[in-house]
Design a protein around this motif. Structure first.
Motif, PDB file in Angstrom:
ATOM      1  N   TYR A   1       0.816  -1.197   0.000  1.00 14.39           N
ATOM      2  CA  TYR A   1       0.000   0.000   0.000  1.00 14.39           C
ATOM      3  C   TYR A   1       0.858   1.259   0.000  1.00 14.39           C
ATOM      4  CZ  TYR A   1      -2.872   3.699   1.968  1.00 14.39           C
ATOM      5  OH  TYR A   1      -3.499   4.886   2.201  1.00 14.39           O
TER       6      TYR A   1
ATOM      7  N   ASN B   1       2.994   2.461  -2.122  1.00  9.33           N
ATOM      8  CA  ASN B   1       4.271   2.521  -2.832  1.00  9.33           C
ATOM      9  C   ASN B   1       4.094   2.705  -4.341  1.00  9.33           C
ATOM     10  OD1 ASN B   1       5.877   2.200  -0.520  1.00  9.33           O
ATOM     11  ND2 ASN B   1       5.430   0.009  -0.520  1.00  9.33           N
TER      12      ASN B   1
ATOM     13  N   HIS C   1      -4.403  -5.468   3.764  1.00  9.05           N
ATOM     14  CA  HIS C   1      -3.473  -4.367   4.030  1.00  9.05           C
ATOM     15  C   HIS C   1      -4.126  -3.030   3.718  1.00  9.05           C
ATOM     16  CE1 HIS C   1       0.353  -6.090   5.251  1.00  9.05           C
ATOM     17  NE2 HIS C   1       0.005  -7.136   4.541  1.00  9.05           N
TER      18      HIS C   1
ATOM     19  N   PHE D   1      -6.564  -1.976   6.439  1.00 11.22           N
ATOM     20  CA  PHE D   1      -5.905  -1.480   7.645  1.00 11.22           C
ATOM     21  C   PHE D   1      -5.202  -0.161   7.374  1.00 11.22           C
ATOM     22  CE2 PHE D   1      -5.830  -6.118   8.576  1.00 11.22           C
ATOM     23  CZ  PHE D   1      -6.900  -6.044   9.430  1.00 11.22           C
TER      24      PHE D   1
ATOM     25  N   SER E   1      -7.487   2.686   7.696  1.00 14.04           N
ATOM     26  CA  SER E   1      -7.806   3.059   9.073  1.00 14.04           C
ATOM     27  C   SER E   1      -6.718   3.921   9.699  1.00 14.04           C
ATOM     28  CB  SER E   1      -7.993   1.812   9.943  1.00 14.04           C
ATOM     29  OG  SER E   1      -9.054   1.034   9.441  1.00 14.04           O
TER      30      SER E   1
ATOM     31  N   ARG F   1     -16.130  -0.855   7.627  1.00 12.17           N
ATOM     32  CA  ARG F   1     -16.395  -1.672   8.808  1.00 12.17           C
ATOM     33  C   ARG F   1     -17.884  -1.635   9.152  1.00 12.17           C
ATOM     34  NH1 ARG F   1     -12.319   0.455  11.016  1.00 12.17           N
ATOM     35  NH2 ARG F   1     -13.470   1.799  12.421  1.00 12.17           N
TER      36      ARG F   1
ATOM     37  N   ALA G   1     -10.687 -11.974  13.559  1.00 13.09           N
ATOM     38  CA  ALA G   1      -9.355 -11.474  13.930  1.00 13.09           C
ATOM     39  C   ALA G   1      -8.267 -12.557  13.812  1.00 13.09           C
ATOM     40  CB  ALA G   1      -9.385 -10.869  15.341  1.00 13.09           C
TER      41      ALA G   1
ATOM     42  N   ILE H   1      -5.129 -12.061  11.243  1.00 12.68           N
ATOM     43  CA  ILE H   1      -3.749 -11.986  11.743  1.00 12.68           C
ATOM     44  C   ILE H   1      -2.890 -13.093  11.137  1.00 12.68           C
ATOM     45  CG2 ILE H   1      -2.367 -12.385  13.843  1.00 12.68           C
ATOM     46  CD1 ILE H   1      -3.502  -9.527  13.540  1.00 12.68           C
TER      47      ILE H   1
ATOM     48  N   LEU I   1      -2.067 -11.979   7.682  1.00 13.56           N
ATOM     49  CA  LEU I   1      -1.115 -10.864   7.719  1.00 13.56           C
ATOM     50  C   LEU I   1       0.285 -11.330   8.088  1.00 13.56           C
ATOM     51  CD1 LEU I   1      -3.325  -8.113   9.383  1.00 13.56           C
ATOM     52  CD2 LEU I   1      -2.414  -8.074   7.066  1.00 13.56           C
ATOM     53  N   PHE I   2       0.374 -12.363   8.926  1.00 16.05           N
ATOM     54  CA  PHE I   2       1.678 -12.913   9.307  1.00 16.05           C
ATOM     55  C   PHE I   2       2.162 -13.994   8.337  1.00 16.05           C
ATOM     56  CE2 PHE I   2       1.368 -11.800  14.103  1.00 16.05           C
ATOM     57  CZ  PHE I   2       2.186 -10.703  13.922  1.00 16.05           C
TER      58      PHE I   2
ATOM     59  N   TYR J   1       3.830   3.137   6.519  1.00  4.24           N
ATOM     60  CA  TYR J   1       4.950   2.323   6.064  1.00  4.24           C
ATOM     61  C   TYR J   1       5.212   2.531   4.570  1.00  4.24           C
ATOM     62  CZ  TYR J   1       7.372  -1.833   4.427  1.00  4.24           C
ATOM     63  OH  TYR J   1       8.247  -2.692   3.831  1.00  4.24           O
ATOM     64  N   GLY J   2       6.472   2.748   4.232  1.00  5.69           N
ATOM     65  CA  GLY J   2       6.845   2.766   2.819  1.00  5.69           C
ATOM     66  C   GLY J   2       6.724   4.130   2.146  1.00  5.69           C
TER      67      GLY J   2
ATOM     68  N   HIS K   1       1.798  -1.918  11.988  1.00  2.00           N
ATOM     69  CA  HIS K   1       1.771  -1.845  10.529  1.00  2.00           C
ATOM     70  C   HIS K   1       3.095  -2.313   9.949  1.00  2.00           C
ATOM     71  CE1 HIS K   1      -2.056  -0.101   9.309  1.00  2.00           C
ATOM     72  NE2 HIS K   1      -2.051   0.504  10.483  1.00  2.00           N
TER      73      HIS K   1
ATOM     74  N   PHE L   1       3.392  -6.120  10.016  1.00  3.60           N
ATOM     75  CA  PHE L   1       2.596  -6.768   8.975  1.00  3.60           C
ATOM     76  C   PHE L   1       3.157  -6.468   7.595  1.00  3.60           C
ATOM     77  CE2 PHE L   1      -0.730  -6.268  12.305  1.00  3.60           C
ATOM     78  CZ  PHE L   1      -0.626  -7.583  12.723  1.00  3.60           C
ATOM     79  N   ALA L   2       3.611  -5.235   7.414  1.00  2.00           N
ATOM     80  CA  ALA L   2       4.153  -4.866   6.109  1.00  2.00           C
ATOM     81  C   ALA L   2       5.365  -5.746   5.797  1.00  2.00           C
ATOM     82  CB  ALA L   2       4.536  -3.393   6.088  1.00  2.00           C
TER      83      ALA L   2
ATOM     84  N   SER M   1       5.859  -8.783   6.676  1.00  2.00           N
ATOM     85  CA  SER M   1       5.427 -10.121   6.284  1.00  2.00           C
ATOM     86  C   SER M   1       4.972 -10.170   4.833  1.00  2.00           C
ATOM     87  CB  SER M   1       4.269 -10.595   7.170  1.00  2.00           C
ATOM     88  OG  SER M   1       4.687 -10.648   8.505  1.00  2.00           O
ATOM     89  N   SER M   2       4.681  -9.014   4.236  1.00  2.00           N
ATOM     90  CA  SER M   2       4.135  -9.031   2.877  1.00  2.00           C
ATOM     91  C   SER M   2       5.052  -8.311   1.904  1.00  2.00           C
ATOM     92  CB  SER M   2       2.759  -8.370   2.860  1.00  2.00           C
ATOM     93  OG  SER M   2       2.900  -6.987   3.121  1.00  2.00           O
TER      94      SER M   2
ATOM     95  N   TYR N   1      -4.756  -6.782  18.319  1.00  2.00           N
ATOM     96  CA  TYR N   1      -4.105  -6.237  17.125  1.00  2.00           C
ATOM     97  C   TYR N   1      -5.140  -5.668  16.155  1.00  2.00           C
ATOM     98  CZ  TYR N   1       0.245  -8.849  18.265  1.00  2.00           C
ATOM     99  OH  TYR N   1       1.376  -9.346  18.847  1.00  2.00           O
ATOM    100  N   ILE N   2      -6.187  -6.466  15.902  1.00  2.00           N
ATOM    101  CA  ILE N   2      -7.187  -6.063  14.907  1.00  2.00           C
ATOM    102  C   ILE N   2      -7.934  -4.823  15.368  1.00  2.00           C
ATOM    103  CG2 ILE N   2      -9.428  -6.763  13.917  1.00  2.00           C
ATOM    104  CD1 ILE N   2      -6.962  -7.903  12.477  1.00  2.00           C
TER     105      ILE N   2
ATOM    106  N   LEU O   1      -5.659  -1.946  14.747  1.00  2.51           N
ATOM    107  CA  LEU O   1      -5.524  -1.684  13.311  1.00  2.51           C
ATOM    108  C   LEU O   1      -6.779  -1.019  12.753  1.00  2.51           C
ATOM    109  CD1 LEU O   1      -3.721  -4.949  12.162  1.00  2.51           C
ATOM    110  CD2 LEU O   1      -2.796  -2.642  12.078  1.00  2.51           C
ATOM    111  N   PHE O   2      -7.946  -1.363  13.289  1.00  8.38           N
ATOM    112  CA  PHE O   2      -9.207  -0.755  12.862  1.00  8.38           C
ATOM    113  C   PHE O   2      -9.513   0.539  13.616  1.00  8.38           C
ATOM    114  CE2 PHE O   2     -11.246  -4.906  11.178  1.00  8.38           C
ATOM    115  CZ  PHE O   2     -10.928  -4.565   9.875  1.00  8.38           C
TER     116      PHE O   2
END
Lengths: 188, 188
Positions: A34, A36, A109, A112, A115, A129, A162, A166, A169-170, B34-35, B109, B112-113, B115-116, B165-166, B169-170
Protein backbone atom coordinates in the motif's frame (compact mmCIF):
# COMPACT_ATOMS: atom_id res chain seq x y z
CA UNK A 1 -2.50 3.63 -26.70
CA UNK A 2 -5.61 2.59 -28.63
CA UNK A 3 -8.33 5.04 -27.70
CA UNK A 4 -11.80 3.96 -28.80
CA UNK A 5 -13.81 6.35 -31.00
CA UNK A 6 -15.60 9.12 -29.16
CA UNK A 7 -18.99 7.91 -30.37
CA UNK A 8 -18.88 4.84 -28.10
CA UNK A 9 -21.45 4.93 -25.29
CA UNK A 10 -19.88 6.73 -22.28
CA UNK A 11 -21.35 4.18 -19.82
CA UNK A 12 -19.52 1.31 -21.48
CA UNK A 13 -16.20 3.14 -21.62
CA UNK A 14 -16.61 4.45 -18.09
CA UNK A 15 -17.27 0.98 -16.70
CA UNK A 16 -14.29 -0.42 -18.60
CA UNK A 17 -11.96 2.31 -17.33
CA UNK A 18 -13.25 1.70 -13.80
CA UNK A 19 -12.53 -2.03 -13.99
CA UNK A 20 -9.07 -1.49 -15.52
CA UNK A 21 -8.11 1.06 -12.89
CA UNK A 22 -9.39 -1.14 -10.03
CA UNK A 23 -7.44 -4.10 -11.40
CA UNK A 24 -4.29 -1.97 -11.74
CA UNK A 25 -4.59 -0.80 -8.11
CA UNK A 26 -5.08 -4.35 -6.82
CA UNK A 27 -2.03 -5.57 -8.75
CA UNK A 28 0.16 -2.69 -7.59
CA UNK A 29 -0.82 -3.20 -3.94
CA UNK A 30 -0.01 -6.90 -4.31
CA UNK A 31 3.39 -6.19 -5.87
CA UNK A 32 4.57 -3.19 -3.87
CA UNK A 33 2.37 -2.80 -0.84
CA UNK A 34 0.00 0.00 0.00
CA UNK A 35 1.20 3.49 -0.83
CA UNK A 36 4.27 2.52 -2.83
CA UNK A 37 2.92 3.77 -6.14
CA UNK A 38 1.51 6.91 -7.72
CA UNK A 39 -1.63 7.84 -9.65
CA UNK A 40 0.61 8.03 -12.75
CA UNK A 41 1.71 4.41 -12.30
CA UNK A 42 -1.88 3.25 -11.80
CA UNK A 43 -2.95 5.11 -14.95
CA UNK A 44 -0.04 3.72 -17.00
CA UNK A 45 -0.82 0.15 -15.99
CA UNK A 46 -4.55 0.60 -16.63
CA UNK A 47 -3.79 2.13 -20.04
CA UNK A 48 -5.65 5.38 -19.31
CA UNK A 49 -4.56 9.02 -18.96
CA UNK A 50 -3.61 10.38 -15.51
CA UNK A 51 -6.29 13.03 -15.99
CA UNK A 52 -8.99 10.33 -16.30
CA UNK A 53 -8.05 9.01 -12.86
CA UNK A 54 -7.93 12.46 -11.24
CA UNK A 55 -11.22 13.52 -12.89
CA UNK A 56 -13.05 10.46 -11.59
CA UNK A 57 -11.51 9.84 -8.16
CA UNK A 58 -9.80 13.13 -7.26
CA UNK A 59 -6.90 11.54 -5.34
CA UNK A 60 -5.00 8.30 -4.87
CA UNK A 61 -6.51 7.88 -1.43
CA UNK A 62 -10.08 8.23 -2.70
CA UNK A 63 -9.30 5.68 -5.43
CA UNK A 64 -7.84 3.21 -2.89
CA UNK A 65 -10.92 3.64 -0.72
CA UNK A 66 -13.21 2.94 -3.65
CA UNK A 67 -11.29 -0.24 -4.52
CA UNK A 68 -11.39 -1.53 -0.94
CA UNK A 69 -15.09 -0.80 -0.46
CA UNK A 70 -16.05 -2.36 -3.78
CA UNK A 71 -13.99 -5.52 -3.43
CA UNK A 72 -14.53 -6.33 0.21
CA UNK A 73 -18.25 -5.59 0.21
CA UNK A 74 -19.34 -7.06 -3.10
CA UNK A 75 -17.38 -10.28 -3.00
CA UNK A 76 -18.90 -12.12 -0.09
CA UNK A 77 -22.67 -11.80 0.38
CA UNK A 78 -23.75 -13.04 3.82
CA UNK A 79 -25.02 -16.64 3.84
CA UNK A 80 -28.59 -17.53 4.90
CA UNK A 81 -28.63 -21.29 5.47
CA UNK A 82 -31.45 -21.46 8.03
CA UNK A 83 -29.26 -22.05 11.11
CA UNK A 84 -26.67 -19.92 12.89
CA UNK A 85 -24.23 -22.80 12.93
CA UNK A 86 -24.52 -23.17 9.13
CA UNK A 87 -24.42 -19.43 8.54
CA UNK A 88 -21.30 -18.88 10.66
CA UNK A 89 -19.44 -21.84 9.17
CA UNK A 90 -20.28 -20.71 5.62
CA UNK A 91 -19.37 -17.11 6.42
CA UNK A 92 -16.05 -18.04 8.05
CA UNK A 93 -15.15 -20.29 5.09
CA UNK A 94 -16.03 -17.45 2.65
CA UNK A 95 -13.84 -14.97 4.50
CA UNK A 96 -10.99 -17.50 4.70
CA UNK A 97 -11.22 -18.09 0.93
CA UNK A 98 -11.34 -14.36 0.19
CA UNK A 99 -8.37 -13.34 2.35
CA UNK A 100 -6.17 -16.25 1.25
CA UNK A 101 -6.98 -15.68 -2.44
CA UNK A 102 -4.57 -13.89 -4.79
CA UNK A 103 -5.80 -10.40 -3.83
CA UNK A 104 -6.65 -11.19 -0.21
CA UNK A 105 -3.56 -9.98 1.63
CA UNK A 106 -3.47 -6.82 -0.51
CA UNK A 107 -7.09 -6.04 0.34
CA UNK A 108 -6.49 -6.67 4.05
CA UNK A 109 -3.47 -4.37 4.03
CA UNK A 110 -5.53 -1.76 2.23
CA UNK A 111 -8.35 -1.97 4.77
CA UNK A 112 -5.90 -1.48 7.65
CA UNK A 113 -3.91 1.18 5.86
CA UNK A 114 -7.12 3.16 5.34
CA UNK A 115 -7.81 3.06 9.07
CA UNK A 116 -4.42 4.65 9.75
CA UNK A 117 -4.13 7.16 6.93
CA UNK A 118 -5.67 10.25 8.46
CA UNK A 119 -9.21 11.58 8.50
CA UNK A 120 -10.34 10.61 4.99
CA UNK A 121 -8.90 7.13 5.38
CA UNK A 122 -10.42 6.76 8.85
CA UNK A 123 -13.85 7.65 7.49
CA UNK A 124 -13.45 5.22 4.60
CA UNK A 125 -12.34 2.53 7.06
CA UNK A 126 -15.36 3.32 9.22
CA UNK A 127 -17.69 2.98 6.22
CA UNK A 128 -16.17 -0.33 5.27
CA UNK A 129 -16.40 -1.67 8.81
CA UNK A 130 -19.91 -0.32 9.39
CA UNK A 131 -21.22 -2.00 6.24
CA UNK A 132 -19.69 -5.38 7.13
CA UNK A 133 -20.85 -5.12 10.75
CA UNK A 134 -24.39 -4.32 9.56
CA UNK A 135 -24.41 -7.41 7.34
CA UNK A 136 -23.04 -9.61 10.13
CA UNK A 137 -25.51 -8.18 12.63
CA UNK A 138 -28.47 -8.98 10.37
CA UNK A 139 -27.25 -12.60 10.17
CA UNK A 140 -27.09 -12.76 13.98
CA UNK A 141 -30.48 -11.06 14.29
CA UNK A 142 -32.09 -13.68 12.04
CA UNK A 143 -30.74 -16.38 14.38
CA UNK A 144 -32.20 -14.60 17.42
CA UNK A 145 -35.54 -14.22 15.60
CA UNK A 146 -35.56 -18.02 15.13
CA UNK A 147 -34.97 -18.41 18.89
CA UNK A 148 -31.30 -19.46 18.57
CA UNK A 149 -28.83 -18.04 21.11
CA UNK A 150 -26.40 -15.87 19.12
CA UNK A 151 -23.07 -14.26 20.00
CA UNK A 152 -22.36 -10.58 19.72
CA UNK A 153 -21.00 -9.24 16.40
CA UNK A 154 -17.87 -8.14 18.30
CA UNK A 155 -17.31 -11.72 19.51
CA UNK A 156 -17.37 -12.86 15.88
CA UNK A 157 -14.83 -10.14 15.06
CA UNK A 158 -12.56 -10.99 18.00
CA UNK A 159 -12.63 -14.79 17.87
CA UNK A 160 -13.37 -15.77 14.26
CA UNK A 161 -12.32 -12.91 11.98
CA UNK A 162 -9.35 -11.47 13.93
CA UNK A 163 -7.44 -14.79 14.19
CA UNK A 164 -7.87 -15.40 10.45
CA UNK A 165 -6.85 -11.84 9.55
CA UNK A 166 -3.75 -11.99 11.74
CA UNK A 167 -2.67 -15.37 10.41
CA UNK A 168 -2.93 -14.09 6.84
CA UNK A 169 -1.11 -10.86 7.72
CA UNK A 170 1.68 -12.91 9.31
CA UNK A 171 1.80 -15.28 6.33
CA UNK A 172 0.65 -18.23 8.50
CA UNK A 173 -1.36 -19.84 5.72
CA UNK A 174 -3.23 -21.86 4.50
CA UNK A 175 -6.25 -21.60 6.79
CA UNK A 176 -7.43 -25.21 6.78
CA UNK A 177 -11.17 -26.05 6.96
CA UNK A 178 -10.48 -27.73 10.34
CA UNK A 179 -8.89 -24.57 11.68
CA UNK A 180 -11.71 -22.32 10.45
CA UNK A 181 -14.44 -24.67 11.75
CA UNK A 182 -12.56 -24.86 15.06
CA UNK A 183 -12.84 -21.10 15.49
CA UNK A 184 -16.62 -21.27 14.95
CA UNK A 185 -16.98 -24.29 17.30
CA UNK A 186 -15.10 -22.44 20.00
CA UNK A 187 -17.31 -19.37 19.60
CA UNK A 188 -20.60 -21.32 19.64
CA UNK B 1 25.71 19.53 10.45
CA UNK B 2 28.01 19.25 13.48
CA UNK B 3 30.23 16.25 12.90
CA UNK B 4 32.09 15.14 16.01
CA UNK B 5 35.90 14.84 15.82
CA UNK B 6 37.12 11.57 14.33
CA UNK B 7 38.93 10.71 17.57
CA UNK B 8 35.67 10.06 19.40
CA UNK B 9 35.08 6.41 20.28
CA UNK B 10 33.30 4.78 17.32
CA UNK B 11 30.92 2.86 19.64
CA UNK B 12 29.49 6.06 21.10
CA UNK B 13 28.90 7.73 17.77
CA UNK B 14 27.60 4.53 16.25
CA UNK B 15 25.07 4.02 19.05
CA UNK B 16 23.95 7.63 18.79
CA UNK B 17 23.47 7.41 15.02
CA UNK B 18 21.57 4.15 15.50
CA UNK B 19 19.19 5.71 18.03
CA UNK B 20 18.62 8.83 15.90
CA UNK B 21 17.92 6.80 12.78
CA UNK B 22 15.55 4.45 14.65
CA UNK B 23 13.68 7.42 16.08
CA UNK B 24 13.43 9.05 12.63
CA UNK B 25 12.00 5.85 11.14
CA UNK B 26 9.42 5.49 13.92
CA UNK B 27 8.31 9.10 13.48
CA UNK B 28 8.06 8.82 9.69
CA UNK B 29 6.02 5.62 9.89
CA UNK B 30 3.69 7.33 12.35
CA UNK B 31 3.29 10.38 10.13
CA UNK B 32 3.13 8.83 6.68
CA UNK B 33 2.62 5.12 7.02
CA UNK B 34 4.95 2.32 6.06
CA UNK B 35 6.84 2.77 2.82
CA UNK B 36 5.91 6.38 2.19
CA UNK B 37 9.42 7.75 2.72
CA UNK B 38 12.95 7.27 1.44
CA UNK B 39 16.35 6.58 2.98
CA UNK B 40 17.20 10.22 2.17
CA UNK B 41 14.27 11.47 4.25
CA UNK B 42 15.20 9.22 7.17
CA UNK B 43 18.80 10.45 7.02
CA UNK B 44 17.74 14.11 6.83
CA UNK B 45 15.48 13.79 9.85
CA UNK B 46 18.12 11.88 11.83
CA UNK B 47 20.74 14.50 10.91
CA UNK B 48 23.12 11.99 9.31
CA UNK B 49 24.41 11.44 5.79
CA UNK B 50 22.52 9.09 3.42
CA UNK B 51 25.75 7.15 3.02
CA UNK B 52 25.84 6.43 6.79
CA UNK B 53 22.45 4.76 6.54
CA UNK B 54 23.34 2.74 3.44
CA UNK B 55 26.70 1.69 4.89
CA UNK B 56 25.12 0.39 8.08
CA UNK B 57 21.80 -1.07 6.94
CA UNK B 58 22.22 -1.56 3.18
CA UNK B 59 18.58 -0.81 2.29
CA UNK B 60 15.41 0.83 3.59
CA UNK B 61 13.84 -2.58 4.08
CA UNK B 62 16.72 -3.86 6.19
CA UNK B 63 16.54 -0.69 8.29
CA UNK B 64 12.77 -1.07 8.81
CA UNK B 65 13.31 -4.68 9.85
CA UNK B 66 15.93 -3.67 12.38
CA UNK B 67 13.63 -1.04 13.88
CA UNK B 68 10.72 -3.46 14.18
CA UNK B 69 12.83 -6.24 15.72
CA UNK B 70 14.46 -3.92 18.21
CA UNK B 71 11.33 -2.14 19.36
CA UNK B 72 8.90 -5.01 19.52
CA UNK B 73 11.32 -7.41 21.18
CA UNK B 74 13.05 -5.16 23.66
CA UNK B 75 10.09 -3.23 24.95
CA UNK B 76 8.06 -5.91 26.66
CA UNK B 77 9.97 -8.57 28.57
CA UNK B 78 7.74 -11.53 29.44
CA UNK B 79 6.30 -11.41 32.98
CA UNK B 80 7.05 -14.10 35.58
CA UNK B 81 4.50 -13.63 38.39
CA UNK B 82 4.39 -17.22 39.64
CA UNK B 83 1.00 -18.14 38.14
CA UNK B 84 -0.21 -18.51 34.55
CA UNK B 85 -3.24 -16.37 35.30
CA UNK B 86 -1.01 -13.55 36.56
CA UNK B 87 1.50 -13.95 33.73
CA UNK B 88 -1.14 -13.88 31.00
CA UNK B 89 -2.98 -10.90 32.49
CA UNK B 90 0.27 -8.95 32.88
CA UNK B 91 1.44 -9.91 29.39
CA UNK B 92 -1.90 -8.98 27.75
CA UNK B 93 -1.93 -5.63 29.58
CA UNK B 94 1.69 -4.96 28.44
CA UNK B 95 0.86 -5.71 24.82
CA UNK B 96 -2.29 -3.55 25.01
CA UNK B 97 -0.25 -0.66 26.40
CA UNK B 98 2.47 -1.09 23.78
CA UNK B 99 0.16 -1.23 20.74
CA UNK B 100 -2.06 1.62 21.88
CA UNK B 101 0.94 3.84 22.72
CA UNK B 102 2.14 6.62 20.41
CA UNK B 103 4.27 4.28 18.25
CA UNK B 104 2.07 1.20 18.60
CA UNK B 105 0.00 1.34 15.42
CA UNK B 106 3.11 2.27 13.39
CA UNK B 107 5.00 -0.74 14.76
CA UNK B 108 2.05 -3.07 14.10
CA UNK B 109 1.77 -1.85 10.53
CA UNK B 110 5.50 -2.33 10.13
CA UNK B 111 5.37 -5.90 11.43
CA UNK B 112 2.60 -6.77 8.98
CA UNK B 113 4.15 -4.87 6.11
CA UNK B 114 7.36 -6.88 6.61
CA UNK B 115 5.43 -10.12 6.28
CA UNK B 116 4.13 -9.03 2.88
CA UNK B 117 7.18 -7.31 1.41
CA UNK B 118 8.92 -10.15 -0.37
CA UNK B 119 11.53 -12.64 0.72
CA UNK B 120 13.71 -10.39 2.89
CA UNK B 121 10.65 -8.99 4.65
CA UNK B 122 9.14 -12.43 5.10
CA UNK B 123 12.31 -13.68 6.75
CA UNK B 124 12.44 -10.62 9.02
CA UNK B 125 8.77 -11.18 9.88
CA UNK B 126 9.55 -14.82 10.63
CA UNK B 127 12.43 -13.82 12.92
CA UNK B 128 10.25 -11.35 14.77
CA UNK B 129 7.45 -13.87 15.19
CA UNK B 130 9.80 -16.72 16.14
CA UNK B 131 11.41 -14.64 18.88
CA UNK B 132 8.06 -13.59 20.37
CA UNK B 133 6.66 -17.11 20.12
CA UNK B 134 9.75 -18.49 21.87
CA UNK B 135 9.28 -16.01 24.74
CA UNK B 136 5.57 -16.80 25.02
CA UNK B 137 6.24 -20.54 24.87
CA UNK B 138 8.72 -20.34 27.75
CA UNK B 139 6.05 -18.58 29.86
CA UNK B 140 3.56 -21.36 29.07
CA UNK B 141 6.22 -24.03 29.73
CA UNK B 142 6.91 -22.58 33.18
CA UNK B 143 3.18 -22.93 33.96
CA UNK B 144 3.17 -26.56 32.82
CA UNK B 145 6.29 -27.23 34.91
CA UNK B 146 4.36 -25.94 37.94
CA UNK B 147 1.54 -28.38 37.07
CA UNK B 148 -0.87 -25.72 35.77
CA UNK B 149 -2.88 -26.57 32.65
CA UNK B 150 -1.72 -24.14 29.94
CA UNK B 151 -3.12 -23.24 26.52
CA UNK B 152 -1.16 -23.53 23.30
CA UNK B 153 0.91 -20.49 22.16
CA UNK B 154 -1.27 -20.39 19.03
CA UNK B 155 -4.40 -20.09 21.20
CA UNK B 156 -2.86 -17.05 22.88
CA UNK B 157 -2.14 -15.59 19.44
CA UNK B 158 -5.64 -16.31 18.10
CA UNK B 159 -7.75 -15.31 21.10
CA UNK B 160 -5.76 -12.73 23.07
CA UNK B 161 -3.26 -11.07 20.71
CA UNK B 162 -5.20 -11.17 17.42
CA UNK B 163 -8.35 -9.43 18.76
CA UNK B 164 -6.20 -6.64 20.29
CA UNK B 165 -4.10 -6.24 17.13
CA UNK B 166 -7.19 -6.06 14.91
CA UNK B 167 -8.97 -3.56 17.13
CA UNK B 168 -5.91 -1.28 17.08
CA UNK B 169 -5.52 -1.68 13.31
CA UNK B 170 -9.21 -0.76 12.86
CA UNK B 171 -8.87 2.19 15.24
CA UNK B 172 -11.30 0.57 17.74
CA UNK B 173 -9.51 1.92 20.80
CA UNK B 174 -8.92 2.26 23.73
CA UNK B 175 -8.52 -1.35 24.85
CA UNK B 176 -10.02 -1.15 28.35
CA UNK B 177 -8.60 -3.28 31.21
CA UNK B 178 -11.99 -5.07 31.35
CA UNK B 179 -11.80 -5.92 27.69
CA UNK B 180 -8.20 -7.20 27.93
CA UNK B 181 -8.92 -9.24 31.09
CA UNK B 182 -12.03 -10.61 29.40
CA UNK B 183 -9.92 -12.04 26.58
CA UNK B 184 -7.66 -13.81 29.11
CA UNK B 185 -10.66 -15.08 31.14
CA UNK B 186 -12.20 -16.52 28.02
CA UNK B 187 -8.95 -18.27 27.06
CA UNK B 188 -8.37 -19.76 30.54
Amino acid sequence: MNELPRTRRPGGRSARVGAQVHQAVTELIGERGYGNFTVGEVAARAGVADSSVYRRWGSLEALLTDVALTRLNARSPMPDTGSLDGDLRTYAAQVAREITGPDGPALLHLAFALSSSGQQGLLAGDDLRAERTRQLQSMLDRARDRGEPAPDAYDVLDHVLAPMYIRVLFGMVPLTPDYVDGLVDRLL
